[in-house]
Design a protein around this motif. Structure first.
Motif, PDB file in Angstrom:
ATOM      1  N   PRO A  17      25.891 -24.491 -18.728  1.00 21.40           N
ATOM      2  CA  PRO A  17      25.366 -22.953 -18.045  1.00 21.40           C
ATOM      3  C   PRO A  17      26.511 -22.096 -17.170  1.00 21.40           C
ATOM      4  CG  PRO A  17      23.743 -23.862 -18.730  1.00 21.40           C
ATOM      5  CD  PRO A  17      24.037 -25.029 -18.032  1.00 21.40           C
ATOM      6  N   GLY A  18      27.145 -20.856 -18.125  1.00 19.73           N
ATOM      7  CA  GLY A  18      28.169 -19.632 -16.731  1.00 19.73           C
ATOM      8  C   GLY A  18      29.476 -20.701 -17.053  1.00 19.73           C
ATOM      9  N   SER A  19      29.988 -21.471 -17.373  1.00 16.08           N
ATOM     10  CA  SER A  19      31.369 -22.194 -17.073  1.00 16.08           C
ATOM     11  C   SER A  19      31.991 -21.292 -17.972  1.00 16.08           C
ATOM     12  CB  SER A  19      30.687 -23.613 -17.606  1.00 16.08           C
ATOM     13  OG  SER A  19      30.803 -24.259 -18.914  1.00 16.08           O
ATOM     14  N   ALA A  20      33.683 -21.685 -18.061  1.00 11.69           N
ATOM     15  CA  ALA A  20      34.506 -20.983 -19.559  1.00 11.69           C
ATOM     16  C   ALA A  20      34.507 -21.574 -21.017  1.00 11.69           C
ATOM     17  CB  ALA A  20      36.067 -21.159 -18.138  1.00 11.69           C
ATOM     18  N   ASN A  21      33.641 -23.433 -20.425  1.00 12.89           N
ATOM     19  CA  ASN A  21      33.764 -24.076 -21.442  1.00 12.89           C
ATOM     20  C   ASN A  21      32.972 -23.202 -22.384  1.00 12.89           C
ATOM     21  OD1 ASN A  21      34.541 -25.619 -23.070  1.00 12.89           O
ATOM     22  ND2 ASN A  21      32.983 -27.468 -21.997  1.00 12.89           N
ATOM     23  N   ASP A  22      31.102 -23.160 -21.460  1.00 11.44           N
ATOM     24  CA  ASP A  22      30.315 -22.496 -22.496  1.00 11.44           C
ATOM     25  C   ASP A  22      30.193 -20.888 -23.149  1.00 11.44           C
ATOM     26  OD1 ASP A  22      27.656 -21.587 -22.574  1.00 11.44           O
ATOM     27  OD2 ASP A  22      27.365 -20.622 -20.817  1.00 11.44           O
ATOM     28  N   PHE A  23      31.298 -20.368 -22.485  1.00 11.78           N
ATOM     29  CA  PHE A  23      32.017 -18.735 -23.184  1.00 11.78           C
ATOM     30  C   PHE A  23      32.758 -19.482 -24.284  1.00 11.78           C
ATOM     31  CE2 PHE A  23      34.689 -15.444 -23.059  1.00 11.78           C
ATOM     32  CZ  PHE A  23      34.114 -14.146 -23.076  1.00 11.78           C
ATOM     33  N   VAL A  24      33.705 -20.318 -24.245  1.00 14.96           N
ATOM     34  CA  VAL A  24      34.513 -20.312 -25.696  1.00 14.96           C
ATOM     35  C   VAL A  24      34.020 -21.191 -26.838  1.00 14.96           C
ATOM     36  CG1 VAL A  24      36.195 -21.615 -26.310  1.00 14.96           C
ATOM     37  CG2 VAL A  24      37.008 -20.272 -24.691  1.00 14.96           C
ATOM     38  N   TRP A  75      26.466 -12.296 -22.413  1.00 16.69           N
ATOM     39  CA  TRP A  75      27.177 -13.462 -21.553  1.00 16.69           C
ATOM     40  C   TRP A  75      27.375 -12.989 -20.396  1.00 16.69           C
ATOM     41  CZ3 TRP A  75      31.085 -15.548 -18.836  1.00 16.69           C
ATOM     42  CH2 TRP A  75      30.629 -17.104 -18.278  1.00 16.69           C
ATOM     43  N   LEU A  76      28.027 -11.674 -20.220  1.00 17.05           N
ATOM     44  CA  LEU A  76      29.295 -11.542 -19.337  1.00 17.05           C
ATOM     45  C   LEU A  76      28.036 -10.974 -17.680  1.00 17.05           C
ATOM     46  CD1 LEU A  76      32.346  -9.863 -20.319  1.00 17.05           C
ATOM     47  CD2 LEU A  76      32.176 -12.142 -18.550  1.00 17.05           C
ATOM     48  N   GLN A  77      26.735 -10.286 -18.642  1.00 15.26           N
ATOM     49  CA  GLN A  77      25.481  -9.503 -17.980  1.00 15.26           C
ATOM     50  C   GLN A  77      24.816 -11.079 -17.410  1.00 15.26           C
ATOM     51  OE1 GLN A  77      24.060  -6.715 -20.579  1.00 15.26           O
ATOM     52  NE2 GLN A  77      25.771  -5.049 -20.119  1.00 15.26           N
ATOM     53  N   ARG A  78      24.806 -11.916 -17.901  1.00 12.93           N
ATOM     54  CA  ARG A  78      23.707 -13.146 -17.877  1.00 12.93           C
ATOM     55  C   ARG A  78      24.678 -14.030 -15.879  1.00 12.93           C
ATOM     56  NH1 ARG A  78      23.759 -16.027 -21.879  1.00 12.93           N
ATOM     57  NH2 ARG A  78      22.542 -14.133 -22.908  1.00 12.93           N
ATOM     58  N   TYR A  79      25.915 -13.443 -16.605  1.00 13.60           N
ATOM     59  CA  TYR A  79      27.032 -14.472 -14.893  1.00 13.60           C
ATOM     60  C   TYR A  79      28.206 -12.740 -14.857  1.00 13.60           C
ATOM     61  CZ  TYR A  79      24.618 -18.352 -17.732  1.00 13.60           C
ATOM     62  OH  TYR A  79      23.983 -18.912 -17.984  1.00 13.60           O
ATOM     63  N   PRO A  80      27.205 -11.991 -14.129  1.00 10.00           N
ATOM     64  CA  PRO A  80      27.387 -11.106 -13.407  1.00 10.00           C
ATOM     65  C   PRO A  80      29.003 -11.764 -12.220  1.00 10.00           C
ATOM     66  CG  PRO A  80      25.598 -11.493 -12.087  1.00 10.00           C
ATOM     67  CD  PRO A  80      25.642 -12.027 -13.197  1.00 10.00           C
ATOM     68  N   GLN A  81      29.606 -12.551 -11.738  1.00  5.93           N
ATOM     69  CA  GLN A  81      30.502 -13.137 -10.987  1.00  5.93           C
ATOM     70  C   GLN A  81      31.244 -13.349 -11.598  1.00  5.93           C
ATOM     71  OE1 GLN A  81      27.252 -15.180 -11.981  1.00  5.93           O
ATOM     72  NE2 GLN A  81      28.605 -16.717 -11.974  1.00  5.93           N
ATOM     73  N   VAL A  82      31.315 -13.928 -12.898  1.00  8.36           N
ATOM     74  CA  VAL A  82      32.352 -13.632 -13.320  1.00  8.36           C
ATOM     75  C   VAL A  82      33.231 -12.684 -14.464  1.00  8.36           C
ATOM     76  CG1 VAL A  82      33.139 -14.488 -15.597  1.00  8.36           C
ATOM     77  CG2 VAL A  82      31.003 -15.879 -14.705  1.00  8.36           C
ATOM     78  N   THR A  83      34.758 -12.815 -13.481  1.00  8.02           N
ATOM     79  CA  THR A  83      35.532 -12.116 -13.932  1.00  8.02           C
ATOM     80  C   THR A  83      36.643 -11.807 -15.440  1.00  8.02           C
ATOM     81  OG1 THR A  83      36.797 -12.585 -12.832  1.00  8.02           O
ATOM     82  CG2 THR A  83      35.812 -11.298 -12.143  1.00  8.02           C
ATOM     83  N   VAL A  84      37.101 -11.304 -15.864  1.00  2.14           N
ATOM     84  CA  VAL A  84      37.495 -11.773 -17.352  1.00  2.14           C
ATOM     85  C   VAL A  84      38.976 -11.366 -17.452  1.00  2.14           C
ATOM     86  CG1 VAL A  84      35.729 -12.449 -18.430  1.00  2.14           C
ATOM     87  CG2 VAL A  84      36.631  -9.736 -18.501  1.00  2.14           C
TER      88      VAL A  84
END
Length: 183
Positions: A62-69, A99-108
């Protein structure tokens, strides 16, 4: 007419020409797939769910790039010569925003892409408008603008090989890539 007035008129003409070059063009009649049949692009997930089946990407943290894809989806598709987000893409973009709101440390980074038709310059401008459309949608859904960067690859990074409507449809996309912060 004075030289400064001529220069002003010329400058206005150049500005108008530049804006016209970036305006979306209408599709040329007959440039659909020769038989008039519909083109298959990858399906969007249903609103109630789940990820992409058979992705072969392995277990997701959860929260990984793989999770996002796998569980959200990282790509939406556009119509020919368009940067308007289609209603079919809304659920995927809404899921990306959640998803981005759930993981606020992630930038895209939103990558705008185009098919091989058209000039390099036209496709770079179209890709930039596609990326910006996605960025604006995510911002409207509550994602901080500072977490989203955009880039246009135009026709330089196709995901499907071939010079046919199916390949072109797949290459007209916006890709949301995780840049940092994912686990």
């Amino acid at each position: 007419m004075s030289a400064s007035r001529i220069a002003k008129v010329a400058l206005i003409g150049v500005a108008v020409a530049a804006m016209a070059a970036c305006a979306p063009r209408r599709p040329v009649d007959g440039v659909v797939d020769g038989g008039g049949s519909s083109v298959n692009v990858p399906p969007y997930p249903s609103p109630n769910g789940g990820g992409v089946e058979g992705s072969g990407l392995g277990a997701t943290l959860p929260g990984s790039a793989n999770d996002f894809v796998v569980n959200v989806g990282d790509r939406i598709y556009f119509d020919l010569d368009s940067y308007q987000i289609s209603p079919e893409a809304y659920p995927r973009l809404d899921a990306q925003a959640a998803w981005l709101q759930r993981y606020p440390q992630v930038t895209v980074r939103i990558e705008g892409n185009a098919d091989e038709r058209g000039t390099r310059e036209y496709n770079l401008a179209l890709g930039a408008r596609r990326a910006e459309s996605i960025r604006n949608y995510l911002i409207q859904r509550g994602v901080s603008a500072g977490r989203i960067d955009t880039i246009s690859f135009g026709k330089e990074r196709p995901i499907a090989q071939g010079s046919n409507e199916e390949a072109w449809a797949r290459n007209r996309n916006g890709h949301t890539a995780i840049v940092s912060g994912a686990q």
